[in-house]
Design an enzyme around this catalytic site. Structure first.
Site, PDB file in Angstrom:
ATOM      1  N   HIS A 201     -19.209 -13.343-138.799  1.00 39.70           N
ATOM      2  CA  HIS A 201     -19.015 -14.500-137.918  1.00 39.70           C
ATOM      3  C   HIS A 201     -19.253 -14.116-136.461  1.00 39.70           C
ATOM      4  O   HIS A 201     -20.024 -14.786-135.748  1.00 39.70           O
ATOM      5  CB  HIS A 201     -17.591 -15.030-138.106  1.00 39.70           C
ATOM      6  CG  HIS A 201     -17.223 -16.164-137.206  1.00 39.70           C
ATOM      7  ND1 HIS A 201     -17.076 -17.455-137.669  1.00 39.70           N
ATOM      8  CD2 HIS A 201     -16.953 -16.221-135.870  1.00 39.70           C
ATOM      9  CE1 HIS A 201     -16.742 -18.249-136.659  1.00 39.70           C
ATOM     10  NE2 HIS A 201     -16.654 -17.512-135.548  1.00 39.70           N
ATOM     11  N   GLU A 202     -18.618 -13.047-135.995  1.00 49.00           N
ATOM     12  CA  GLU A 202     -18.753 -12.665-134.587  1.00 49.00           C
ATOM     13  C   GLU A 202     -20.172 -12.194-134.274  1.00 49.00           C
ATOM     14  O   GLU A 202     -20.708 -12.481-133.196  1.00 49.00           O
ATOM     15  CB  GLU A 202     -17.736 -11.575-134.236  1.00 49.00           C
ATOM     16  CG  GLU A 202     -16.276 -12.005-134.363  1.00 49.00           C
ATOM     17  CD  GLU A 202     -15.938 -13.246-133.546  1.00 49.00           C
ATOM     18  OE1 GLU A 202     -16.619 -13.522-132.540  1.00 49.00           O
ATOM     19  OE2 GLU A 202     -14.993 -13.965-133.936  1.00 49.00           O
ATOM     20  N   HIS A 205     -22.414 -15.151-133.712  1.00 53.38           N
ATOM     21  CA  HIS A 205     -22.359 -15.645-132.336  1.00 53.38           C
ATOM     22  C   HIS A 205     -23.367 -14.874-131.484  1.00 53.38           C
ATOM     23  O   HIS A 205     -24.121 -15.462-130.704  1.00 53.38           O
ATOM     24  CB  HIS A 205     -20.959 -15.457-131.756  1.00 53.38           C
ATOM     25  CG  HIS A 205     -19.971 -16.507-132.142  1.00 53.38           C
ATOM     26  ND1 HIS A 205     -20.264 -17.859-132.125  1.00 53.38           N
ATOM     27  CD2 HIS A 205     -18.667 -16.414-132.537  1.00 53.38           C
ATOM     28  CE1 HIS A 205     -19.191 -18.545-132.491  1.00 53.38           C
ATOM     29  NE2 HIS A 205     -18.219 -17.694-132.770  1.00 53.38           N
ATOM     30  N   HIS A 211     -20.082 -22.797-133.367  1.00 54.59           N
ATOM     31  CA  HIS A 211     -19.328 -23.157-134.564  1.00 54.59           C
ATOM     32  C   HIS A 211     -19.893 -24.413-135.227  1.00 54.59           C
ATOM     33  O   HIS A 211     -20.416 -25.303-134.556  1.00 54.59           O
ATOM     34  CB  HIS A 211     -17.853 -23.373-134.213  1.00 54.59           C
ATOM     35  CG  HIS A 211     -17.155 -22.123-133.793  1.00 54.59           C
ATOM     36  ND1 HIS A 211     -16.506 -21.996-132.589  1.00 54.59           N
ATOM     37  CD2 HIS A 211     -17.017 -20.921-134.411  1.00 54.59           C
ATOM     38  CE1 HIS A 211     -15.983 -20.784-132.491  1.00 54.59           C
ATOM     39  NE2 HIS A 211     -16.284 -20.111-133.584  1.00 54.59           N
TER      40      HIS A 211
END
Length: 450
Positions: A201-202, A205, A211
Protein backbone atom coordinates in the site's frame (compact mmCIF):
# COMPACT_ATOMS: atom_id res chain seq x y z
CA UNK A 1 -8.39 -9.59 62.25
CA UNK A 2 -5.24 -9.78 60.13
CA UNK A 3 -2.01 -8.74 61.75
CA UNK A 4 -0.12 -5.62 60.60
CA UNK A 5 2.65 -7.87 59.39
CA UNK A 6 0.37 -9.90 57.11
CA UNK A 7 -1.28 -6.72 55.78
CA UNK A 8 2.08 -5.20 54.93
CA UNK A 9 3.15 -8.41 53.24
CA UNK A 10 -0.05 -8.43 51.21
CA UNK A 11 0.44 -4.82 50.11
CA UNK A 12 4.07 -5.52 49.26
CA UNK A 13 3.06 -8.57 47.22
CA UNK A 14 0.47 -6.53 45.35
CA UNK A 15 3.01 -3.82 44.56
CA UNK A 16 5.54 -6.42 43.50
CA UNK A 17 3.02 -8.07 41.20
CA UNK A 18 2.12 -4.67 39.72
CA UNK A 19 5.79 -3.86 39.06
CA UNK A 20 6.26 -7.31 37.54
CA UNK A 21 3.34 -6.72 35.16
CA UNK A 22 4.73 -3.34 34.11
CA UNK A 23 8.19 -4.74 33.41
CA UNK A 24 6.65 -7.70 31.62
CA UNK A 25 4.73 -5.38 29.29
CA UNK A 26 7.86 -3.32 28.68
CA UNK A 27 9.84 -6.47 27.92
CA UNK A 28 7.17 -7.69 25.51
CA UNK A 29 7.04 -4.32 23.79
CA UNK A 30 10.83 -4.23 23.53
CA UNK A 31 10.93 -7.75 22.09
CA UNK A 32 8.24 -6.87 19.57
CA UNK A 33 10.06 -3.63 18.77
CA UNK A 34 13.32 -5.42 18.13
CA UNK A 35 11.59 -7.99 15.98
CA UNK A 36 10.97 -5.23 13.46
CA UNK A 37 13.72 -2.65 13.95
CA UNK A 38 16.40 -1.48 16.37
CA UNK A 39 16.81 2.31 16.73
CA UNK A 40 20.07 1.84 18.63
CA UNK A 41 21.73 0.89 15.33
CA UNK A 42 23.22 3.93 13.54
CA UNK A 43 20.97 5.02 10.69
CA UNK A 44 22.57 4.27 7.32
CA UNK A 45 21.27 3.77 3.80
CA UNK A 46 21.50 0.16 2.67
CA UNK A 47 19.88 -1.97 -0.04
CA UNK A 48 18.25 -5.38 0.06
CA UNK A 49 20.56 -8.33 -0.49
CA UNK A 50 20.20 -11.90 -1.72
CA UNK A 51 19.99 -12.95 1.91
CA UNK A 52 16.93 -10.74 2.45
CA UNK A 53 15.15 -12.26 -0.55
CA UNK A 54 16.15 -15.78 0.44
CA UNK A 55 14.66 -15.21 3.89
CA UNK A 56 11.22 -14.55 2.38
CA UNK A 57 10.44 -18.25 2.47
CA UNK A 58 11.81 -18.61 5.99
CA UNK A 59 9.60 -15.87 7.40
CA UNK A 60 6.63 -16.31 5.07
CA UNK A 61 3.27 -16.33 6.78
CA UNK A 62 -0.23 -16.88 5.50
CA UNK A 63 -1.39 -13.60 3.99
CA UNK A 64 -3.95 -12.10 6.32
CA UNK A 65 -6.89 -10.58 4.51
CA UNK A 66 -7.41 -8.04 7.27
CA UNK A 67 -4.79 -6.79 9.71
CA UNK A 68 -4.57 -4.06 12.32
CA UNK A 69 -3.72 -1.15 10.03
CA UNK A 70 -4.45 1.62 12.54
CA UNK A 71 -0.91 2.97 12.09
CA UNK A 72 -2.00 4.10 8.61
CA UNK A 73 -4.60 6.54 9.94
CA UNK A 74 -2.70 9.48 11.41
CA UNK A 75 -5.16 12.38 11.83
CA UNK A 76 -2.35 14.88 11.25
CA UNK A 77 -1.59 13.56 7.75
CA UNK A 78 -3.61 13.89 4.57
CA UNK A 79 -5.86 10.82 4.34
CA UNK A 80 -3.90 9.31 7.21
CA UNK A 81 -0.70 8.22 5.48
CA UNK A 82 0.10 10.74 2.72
CA UNK A 83 2.97 13.02 3.66
CA UNK A 84 3.27 15.43 0.71
CA UNK A 85 4.21 18.80 2.18
CA UNK A 86 1.27 21.18 2.47
CA UNK A 87 -1.21 18.75 0.92
CA UNK A 88 -4.70 18.71 2.42
CA UNK A 89 -8.30 18.71 1.27
CA UNK A 90 -8.20 22.49 0.78
CA UNK A 91 -4.88 22.70 -1.07
CA UNK A 92 -5.31 19.67 -3.30
CA UNK A 93 -6.80 21.66 -6.20
CA UNK A 94 -3.72 23.86 -6.38
CA UNK A 95 -1.50 20.84 -5.79
CA UNK A 96 -2.94 19.22 -8.91
CA UNK A 97 -2.93 22.39 -11.00
CA UNK A 98 -6.72 22.43 -10.93
CA UNK A 99 -7.01 26.21 -10.57
CA UNK A 100 -8.14 28.90 -13.02
CA UNK A 101 -4.55 29.80 -13.84
CA UNK A 102 -3.50 26.27 -14.67
CA UNK A 103 -6.87 25.28 -16.05
CA UNK A 104 -6.51 27.74 -18.93
CA UNK A 105 -3.78 25.56 -20.36
CA UNK A 106 -5.30 22.25 -19.30
CA UNK A 107 -2.24 21.36 -17.27
CA UNK A 108 -4.27 19.16 -14.97
CA UNK A 109 -5.11 16.96 -17.95
CA UNK A 110 -1.50 16.32 -18.95
CA UNK A 111 0.83 16.58 -15.98
CA UNK A 112 -1.07 15.34 -12.98
CA UNK A 113 -4.32 13.51 -12.20
CA UNK A 114 -3.80 10.13 -10.51
CA UNK A 115 -0.02 10.31 -10.59
CA UNK A 116 1.15 13.79 -11.21
CA UNK A 117 4.79 12.73 -11.35
CA UNK A 118 5.73 9.32 -12.67
CA UNK A 119 9.10 7.64 -12.26
CA UNK A 120 11.12 7.49 -15.46
CA UNK A 121 10.93 4.14 -17.23
CA UNK A 122 9.05 2.74 -14.21
CA UNK A 123 12.32 2.56 -12.28
CA UNK A 124 12.17 3.61 -8.62
CA UNK A 125 15.60 3.82 -6.97
CA UNK A 126 15.48 2.94 -3.29
CA UNK A 127 17.52 2.62 -0.12
CA UNK A 128 16.48 0.97 3.13
CA UNK A 129 17.37 1.86 6.70
CA UNK A 130 20.02 -0.19 8.48
CA UNK A 131 17.75 -0.25 11.55
CA UNK A 132 15.37 -2.86 10.16
CA UNK A 133 15.61 -6.41 11.47
CA UNK A 134 16.13 -9.42 9.22
CA UNK A 135 12.42 -10.18 9.54
CA UNK A 136 11.38 -6.68 8.41
CA UNK A 137 13.84 -6.68 5.52
CA UNK A 138 12.40 -9.99 4.32
CA UNK A 139 8.84 -8.60 4.45
CA UNK A 140 9.89 -5.50 2.49
CA UNK A 141 11.67 -7.76 0.00
CA UNK A 142 8.51 -9.87 -0.28
CA UNK A 143 6.42 -6.80 -1.13
CA UNK A 144 8.95 -5.57 -3.69
CA UNK A 145 9.00 -9.05 -5.22
CA UNK A 146 5.23 -8.77 -5.71
CA UNK A 147 5.79 -5.62 -7.78
CA UNK A 148 8.52 -7.38 -9.76
CA UNK A 149 6.32 -10.38 -10.56
CA UNK A 150 3.09 -8.57 -11.37
CA UNK A 151 4.05 -5.14 -12.77
CA UNK A 152 6.86 -3.49 -14.67
CA UNK A 153 7.74 -1.29 -11.69
CA UNK A 154 11.42 -1.76 -10.94
CA UNK A 155 12.47 -0.99 -7.38
CA UNK A 156 16.23 -0.99 -7.90
CA UNK A 157 19.07 -0.11 -5.52
CA UNK A 158 19.98 3.56 -5.66
CA UNK A 159 23.08 4.25 -7.72
CA UNK A 160 25.48 7.17 -7.38
CA UNK A 161 23.75 8.97 -10.22
CA UNK A 162 20.24 8.75 -8.75
CA UNK A 163 19.22 12.10 -7.29
CA UNK A 164 15.56 11.15 -6.81
CA UNK A 165 14.87 8.04 -4.75
CA UNK A 166 12.80 6.66 -1.89
CA UNK A 167 14.31 5.83 1.48
CA UNK A 168 12.43 3.19 3.45
CA UNK A 169 12.77 4.04 7.12
CA UNK A 170 11.09 3.09 10.45
CA UNK A 171 9.72 6.53 11.28
CA UNK A 172 6.42 7.46 12.93
CA UNK A 173 3.85 4.94 11.69
CA UNK A 174 3.07 4.26 8.04
CA UNK A 175 3.25 7.00 5.43
CA UNK A 176 4.56 7.86 1.99
CA UNK A 177 4.60 10.68 -0.50
CA UNK A 178 2.53 10.29 -3.65
CA UNK A 179 4.54 9.98 -6.84
CA UNK A 180 8.02 11.24 -7.61
CA UNK A 181 8.52 14.42 -5.60
CA UNK A 182 12.27 14.79 -6.05
CA UNK A 183 15.33 14.21 -3.92
CA UNK A 184 15.33 11.78 -1.04
CA UNK A 185 11.71 11.05 -0.15
CA UNK A 186 10.76 8.89 2.82
CA UNK A 187 8.51 5.86 2.91
CA UNK A 188 7.91 5.20 6.59
CA UNK A 189 7.27 1.63 7.69
CA UNK A 190 7.33 2.02 11.44
CA UNK A 191 5.58 0.31 14.30
CA UNK A 192 2.49 -1.53 13.06
CA UNK A 193 3.46 -1.36 9.40
CA UNK A 194 5.51 -4.51 8.78
CA UNK A 195 2.78 -6.43 6.96
CA UNK A 196 3.11 -7.31 3.28
CA UNK A 197 -0.17 -5.65 2.30
CA UNK A 198 0.59 -2.46 4.21
CA UNK A 199 4.05 -2.26 2.62
CA UNK A 200 2.51 -2.77 -0.83
CA UNK A 201 0.00 0.00 0.00
CA UNK A 202 2.65 2.55 1.00
CA UNK A 203 4.85 1.70 -1.98
CA UNK A 204 1.83 2.13 -4.25
CA UNK A 205 1.54 5.70 -2.97
CA UNK A 206 5.17 6.20 -4.00
CA UNK A 207 4.36 4.72 -7.42
CA UNK A 208 1.74 7.46 -7.72
CA UNK A 209 -1.66 6.38 -6.42
CA UNK A 210 -4.14 7.89 -3.98
CA UNK A 211 -6.80 6.00 -2.02
CA UNK A 212 -9.62 4.20 -3.79
CA UNK A 213 -12.44 5.84 -1.81
CA UNK A 214 -11.26 9.30 -2.97
CA UNK A 215 -12.78 8.62 -6.39
CA UNK A 216 -15.44 11.00 -7.67
CA UNK A 217 -17.96 8.16 -8.06
CA UNK A 218 -17.43 6.59 -4.65
CA UNK A 219 -20.90 7.51 -3.30
CA UNK A 220 -22.39 5.01 -5.74
CA UNK A 221 -20.42 2.25 -4.03
CA UNK A 222 -19.84 3.15 -0.39
CA UNK A 223 -21.70 5.02 2.33
CA UNK A 224 -19.86 7.34 4.72
CA UNK A 225 -21.29 7.20 8.24
CA UNK A 226 -20.49 10.77 9.23
CA UNK A 227 -21.87 10.32 12.75
CA UNK A 228 -19.09 7.82 13.49
CA UNK A 229 -16.24 9.97 12.13
CA UNK A 230 -13.94 11.60 14.67
CA UNK A 231 -14.74 15.28 15.07
CA UNK A 232 -12.64 17.48 12.81
CA UNK A 233 -11.59 14.62 10.54
CA UNK A 234 -14.47 14.74 8.08
CA UNK A 235 -12.15 16.04 5.35
CA UNK A 236 -10.26 12.73 5.47
CA UNK A 237 -13.23 11.34 3.53
CA UNK A 238 -13.32 13.97 0.78
CA UNK A 239 -13.62 12.86 -2.83
CA UNK A 240 -11.95 14.45 -5.83
CA UNK A 241 -12.88 15.12 -9.43
CA UNK A 242 -11.53 13.36 -12.50
CA UNK A 243 -9.33 16.41 -13.05
CA UNK A 244 -7.33 15.21 -10.09
CA UNK A 245 -7.74 11.45 -9.82
CA UNK A 246 -7.78 9.37 -12.99
CA UNK A 247 -9.74 6.13 -12.66
CA UNK A 248 -7.84 4.68 -15.64
CA UNK A 249 -11.02 3.22 -17.05
CA UNK A 250 -11.72 0.88 -14.15
CA UNK A 251 -14.78 0.58 -11.98
CA UNK A 252 -14.74 1.08 -8.23
CA UNK A 253 -12.66 -1.61 -6.56
CA UNK A 254 -13.83 -2.71 -3.12
CA UNK A 255 -10.90 -5.10 -2.95
CA UNK A 256 -8.16 -2.58 -3.70
CA UNK A 257 -5.24 -2.62 -1.31
CA UNK A 258 -5.58 1.19 -1.49
CA UNK A 259 -9.06 1.25 0.06
CA UNK A 260 -9.74 2.54 3.58
CA UNK A 261 -10.64 -0.02 6.22
CA UNK A 262 -14.24 0.07 7.54
CA UNK A 263 -13.38 1.84 10.81
CA UNK A 264 -10.88 4.39 9.49
CA UNK A 265 -10.92 7.55 11.64
CA UNK A 266 -13.77 6.18 13.77
CA UNK A 267 -14.53 7.88 17.09
CA UNK A 268 -16.40 4.94 18.56
CA UNK A 269 -15.10 1.81 16.85
CA UNK A 270 -18.14 1.64 14.58
CA UNK A 271 -17.83 1.63 10.76
CA UNK A 272 -17.17 4.98 9.12
CA UNK A 273 -17.35 3.61 5.60
CA UNK A 274 -19.59 0.76 4.43
CA UNK A 275 -20.01 -0.94 1.04
CA UNK A 276 -23.39 -0.45 -0.61
CA UNK A 277 -22.97 -3.76 -2.40
CA UNK A 278 -23.83 -6.69 -0.17
CA UNK A 279 -21.46 -9.52 0.70
CA UNK A 280 -18.25 -7.60 0.03
CA UNK A 281 -15.64 -6.29 2.41
CA UNK A 282 -13.20 -3.41 2.19
CA UNK A 283 -9.77 -2.66 3.57
CA UNK A 284 -7.99 -5.92 2.75
CA UNK A 285 -4.22 -5.92 3.31
CA UNK A 286 -3.31 -9.26 1.76
CA UNK A 287 -1.91 -7.76 -1.45
CA UNK A 288 -2.81 -6.39 -4.86
CA UNK A 289 -6.26 -6.72 -6.34
CA UNK A 290 -6.51 -7.37 -10.07
CA UNK A 291 -7.44 -3.75 -10.69
CA UNK A 292 -4.48 -2.52 -8.64
CA UNK A 293 -2.17 -4.46 -10.93
CA UNK A 294 -3.97 -3.34 -14.05
CA UNK A 295 -3.88 0.34 -13.08
CA UNK A 296 -0.16 0.29 -12.30
CA UNK A 297 0.64 -1.35 -15.62
CA UNK A 298 -1.74 0.99 -17.43
CA UNK A 299 -0.27 4.11 -15.86
CA UNK A 300 3.30 3.14 -16.70
CA UNK A 301 2.52 1.80 -20.18
CA UNK A 302 3.79 -1.65 -19.27
CA UNK A 303 3.84 -4.16 -22.14
CA UNK A 304 0.77 -6.33 -22.52
CA UNK A 305 0.53 -9.48 -20.48
CA UNK A 306 -1.94 -12.18 -19.54
CA UNK A 307 -3.14 -12.04 -15.96
CA UNK A 308 -4.71 -15.19 -14.52
CA UNK A 309 -6.65 -14.54 -11.36
CA UNK A 310 -6.54 -16.98 -8.49
CA UNK A 311 -9.62 -17.48 -6.32
CA UNK A 312 -9.10 -16.20 -2.76
CA UNK A 313 -9.16 -18.81 -0.03
CA UNK A 314 -12.27 -17.35 1.59
CA UNK A 315 -14.82 -17.23 -1.21
CA UNK A 316 -17.43 -15.73 1.11
CA UNK A 317 -15.53 -12.48 1.18
CA UNK A 318 -14.90 -12.06 -2.53
CA UNK A 319 -15.67 -13.60 -5.86
CA UNK A 320 -13.02 -14.73 -8.32
CA UNK A 321 -12.56 -13.62 -11.88
CA UNK A 322 -10.26 -14.40 -14.75
CA UNK A 323 -9.36 -11.67 -17.17
CA UNK A 324 -7.00 -11.45 -20.08
CA UNK A 325 -5.35 -8.05 -20.33
CA UNK A 326 -4.80 -7.66 -24.03
CA UNK A 327 -3.90 -4.03 -24.44
CA UNK A 328 -3.60 -0.72 -22.69
CA UNK A 329 -7.23 -0.10 -23.51
CA UNK A 330 -8.60 -3.46 -22.40
CA UNK A 331 -9.16 -2.77 -18.73
CA UNK A 332 -10.52 -5.36 -16.31
CA UNK A 333 -13.85 -3.66 -15.73
CA UNK A 334 -14.79 -5.82 -12.80
CA UNK A 335 -18.28 -5.97 -11.43
CA UNK A 336 -18.96 -4.70 -7.96
CA UNK A 337 -17.30 -6.90 -5.40
CA UNK A 338 -15.19 -8.93 -7.83
CA UNK A 339 -11.57 -8.81 -6.87
CA UNK A 340 -8.54 -11.02 -6.87
CA UNK A 341 -4.76 -11.08 -7.09
CA UNK A 342 -3.10 -11.55 -10.45
CA UNK A 343 0.01 -13.42 -11.35
CA UNK A 344 1.89 -11.90 -14.24
CA UNK A 345 4.80 -13.36 -16.19
CA UNK A 346 7.46 -14.07 -13.62
CA UNK A 347 10.20 -13.83 -16.17
CA UNK A 348 9.15 -10.50 -17.57
CA UNK A 349 10.94 -8.51 -14.88
CA UNK A 350 14.02 -10.68 -14.84
CA UNK A 351 16.93 -8.35 -15.54
CA UNK A 352 19.58 -11.05 -15.75
CA UNK A 353 19.90 -11.19 -19.52
CA UNK A 354 23.29 -10.36 -21.03
CA UNK A 355 21.57 -8.23 -23.63
CA UNK A 356 19.91 -6.01 -21.05
CA UNK A 357 23.24 -5.46 -19.37
CA UNK A 358 25.05 -4.63 -22.57
CA UNK A 359 22.43 -2.20 -23.81
CA UNK A 360 22.51 -0.22 -20.60
CA UNK A 361 26.26 0.13 -20.95
CA UNK A 362 26.43 0.97 -24.63
CA UNK A 363 23.50 3.35 -24.77
CA UNK A 364 25.68 6.42 -24.87
CA UNK A 365 25.08 7.31 -21.23
CA UNK A 366 28.79 7.23 -20.36
CA UNK A 367 31.95 5.16 -20.30
CA UNK A 368 31.93 1.52 -19.41
CA UNK A 369 33.71 1.64 -16.07
CA UNK A 370 33.36 1.11 -12.33
CA UNK A 371 31.68 3.99 -10.53
CA UNK A 372 32.23 2.74 -6.97
CA UNK A 373 35.35 2.01 -4.97
CA UNK A 374 33.94 -1.24 -3.60
CA UNK A 375 33.08 -2.80 -6.98
CA UNK A 376 35.74 -5.51 -6.84
CA UNK A 377 34.58 -6.52 -3.36
CA UNK A 378 30.92 -6.63 -4.46
CA UNK A 379 31.83 -8.62 -7.56
CA UNK A 380 33.77 -11.20 -5.52
CA UNK A 381 30.73 -11.52 -3.26
CA UNK A 382 28.68 -12.70 -6.24
CA UNK A 383 26.46 -9.66 -6.74
CA UNK A 384 27.21 -9.49 -10.49
CA UNK A 385 25.21 -12.67 -11.06
CA UNK A 386 22.45 -12.11 -8.52
CA UNK A 387 19.10 -11.44 -10.19
CA UNK A 388 18.31 -8.98 -7.41
CA UNK A 389 21.41 -6.82 -7.85
CA UNK A 390 22.49 -7.38 -11.45
CA UNK A 391 21.03 -4.10 -12.71
CA UNK A 392 22.67 -2.13 -9.89
CA UNK A 393 26.01 -3.85 -10.53
CA UNK A 394 25.77 -3.36 -14.29
CA UNK A 395 25.19 0.36 -13.88
CA UNK A 396 27.82 0.92 -11.20
CA UNK A 397 30.40 -1.88 -11.48
CA UNK A 398 30.40 -2.80 -15.17
CA UNK A 399 34.16 -3.32 -15.39
CA UNK A 400 34.43 -5.55 -12.31
CA UNK A 401 31.48 -7.59 -13.56
CA UNK A 402 33.14 -8.15 -16.94
CA UNK A 403 30.49 -6.27 -18.88
CA UNK A 404 32.86 -3.97 -20.76
CA UNK A 405 33.23 -5.61 -24.14
CA UNK A 406 34.43 -3.98 -27.33
CA UNK A 407 31.77 -2.17 -29.31
CA UNK A 408 32.55 -4.19 -32.42
CA UNK A 409 31.63 -7.42 -30.61
CA UNK A 410 28.19 -6.30 -29.59
CA UNK A 411 26.43 -7.92 -32.53
CA UNK A 412 27.89 -11.29 -31.55
CA UNK A 413 25.59 -11.33 -28.53
CA UNK A 414 22.61 -9.65 -30.14
CA UNK A 415 19.67 -11.75 -29.08
CA UNK A 416 16.13 -11.68 -27.80
CA UNK A 417 15.56 -12.07 -24.09
CA UNK A 418 11.94 -13.17 -24.48
CA UNK A 419 10.48 -16.03 -26.52
CA UNK A 420 7.58 -13.93 -27.82
CA UNK A 421 9.75 -11.09 -29.21
CA UNK A 422 9.22 -12.00 -32.86
CA UNK A 423 5.45 -11.98 -32.42
CA UNK A 424 5.56 -8.61 -30.66
CA UNK A 425 7.89 -7.19 -33.30
CA UNK A 426 5.53 -8.30 -36.07
CA UNK A 427 2.71 -6.47 -34.29
CA UNK A 428 4.61 -3.19 -34.59
CA UNK A 429 5.60 -2.74 -30.94
CA UNK A 430 9.24 -2.01 -31.81
CA UNK A 431 8.32 1.43 -33.08
CA UNK A 432 5.56 2.31 -30.64
CA UNK A 433 6.74 5.03 -28.29
CA UNK A 434 5.32 3.48 -25.13
CA UNK A 435 7.03 0.12 -25.78
CA UNK A 436 10.21 1.14 -27.60
CA UNK A 437 12.55 1.25 -24.59
CA UNK A 438 11.29 -2.11 -23.35
CA UNK A 439 11.63 -3.70 -26.81
CA UNK A 440 15.13 -2.28 -27.18
CA UNK A 441 16.16 -4.05 -23.99
CA UNK A 442 14.30 -7.33 -24.37
CA UNK A 443 13.80 -7.83 -28.12
CA UNK A 444 16.77 -6.16 -29.80
CA UNK A 445 17.24 -8.92 -32.39
CA UNK A 446 13.63 -9.10 -33.58
CA UNK A 447 13.45 -5.30 -33.70
CA UNK A 448 16.78 -4.98 -35.58
CA UNK A 449 18.17 -2.69 -32.89
CA UNK A 450 21.62 -4.30 -33.07
Amino acid sequence: MPSPTSSSASVFSSHLFFVFCIFSQIAQSYAQFNRFFDPSIPEQETVLTDYDYNMIGHFRENDQWFVNDSAMYNPLRFEGDIANSGLNSRSINTFFGDSPLFGIFGVQRNAVRQTYLKWEQARIPYTISSQYSSYSRSKIAEAIEEYRKKTCIDFSPKSAGDLDYIHIVPDDGCYSLVGRIGGKQPVSLGDGCIQKGIIIHELMHAVGFFHEQSRADRDEYVKINWSNVEAGLQDQFDKYSLNMIDHLGTKYDYGSVMHYAPTAFSKNGKPTIEPIEKNVEIGQRAGFSENDIYKINMLYNCPTFTATTLAPENTKRVKSITKKVTSATGSPLSKKGEIGSSIGDKGDRGDNSVLSSLISIHSGLGKCEDRRKDCEFLARAGHCESRFSIRFMTENCANSCGKCIAEEKRKEVCEDARTWCERWANSGMCNQTVFKDYMRQKCAKSCNFC
